[in-house]
Write a protein that holds these residues in place. Structure first.
Motif, short mmCIF file in Angstrom:
data_model
loop_
_atom_site.label_atom_id
_atom_site.label_comp_id
_atom_site.label_asym_id
_atom_site.label_seq_id
_atom_site.Cartn_x
_atom_site.Cartn_y
_atom_site.Cartn_z
N CYS A 59 0.83 -1.20 0.00
CA CYS A 59 0.00 0.00 0.00
C CYS A 59 0.87 1.26 0.00
O CYS A 59 0.55 2.24 -0.68
CB CYS A 59 -0.95 -0.01 1.19
N GLN A 106 1.33 4.17 -3.02
CA GLN A 106 1.15 5.58 -2.69
C GLN A 106 2.37 6.39 -3.11
O GLN A 106 2.25 7.45 -3.70
CB GLN A 106 0.92 5.70 -1.18
N PRO A 117 -2.26 4.24 4.96
CA PRO A 117 -3.72 4.42 4.89
C PRO A 117 -4.38 3.70 6.06
O PRO A 117 -3.91 2.67 6.50
CB PRO A 117 -4.12 3.76 3.56
#
Length: 119
Positions: free
Chosen positions: A24, A28, A52
């Motif tokens: 993740c 990003q 996140p």
């Protein structure tokens, strides 16, 4: 557009994941760096974006905190291995630092008996 800057993003995410970053965060960072893997890796190393919320389960967040705390202890002059071990045992930067300091000032590692004097 430069042809070689148009890698498949999935492969770039894999590259960053192989360096040890969570997928993740890799995605990003690539978004923020216009799919520039080197800049994304630099960003993740120097100034990682916050995870996140979906993945901020204790595991992923605490492993980064742990790395930062190990780095702080190493900055104080402790060995990386002993800093990591102390953090795992004591659970906080303060307790680990105190334990490491006590270890340093505790009984010396050398045998307590003085070496025989050579006349």
């Amino acid at each position: 557009g430069h042809p070689c800057s148009r890698h498949r993003p999935a492969a770039m995410v894999d590259t960053l994941v192989a360096m040890g970053f969570p997928p993740c965060l890799a995605k990003q960072a690539l978004l923020l760096c216009q799919n520039n893997v080197e800049r994304a890796a630099d960003m993740l190393l120097m100034n990682p974006p916050p995870l996140p919320d979906a993945s901020s389960s204790a595991g992923s967040a605490s492993s980064r905190d742990l790395d930062e705390q190990v780095a702080q202890l190493v900055g104080m002059g402790f060995e990386t291995m002993s800093a990591g071990g102390a953090l795992e045992i004591h659970g906080s930067l303060e307790a680990a630092a105190n334990a490491l300091l006590e270890d340093q000032h505790g009984p010396p590692a050398a045998p307590a008996t003085p070496p025989p004097r050579v006349p």
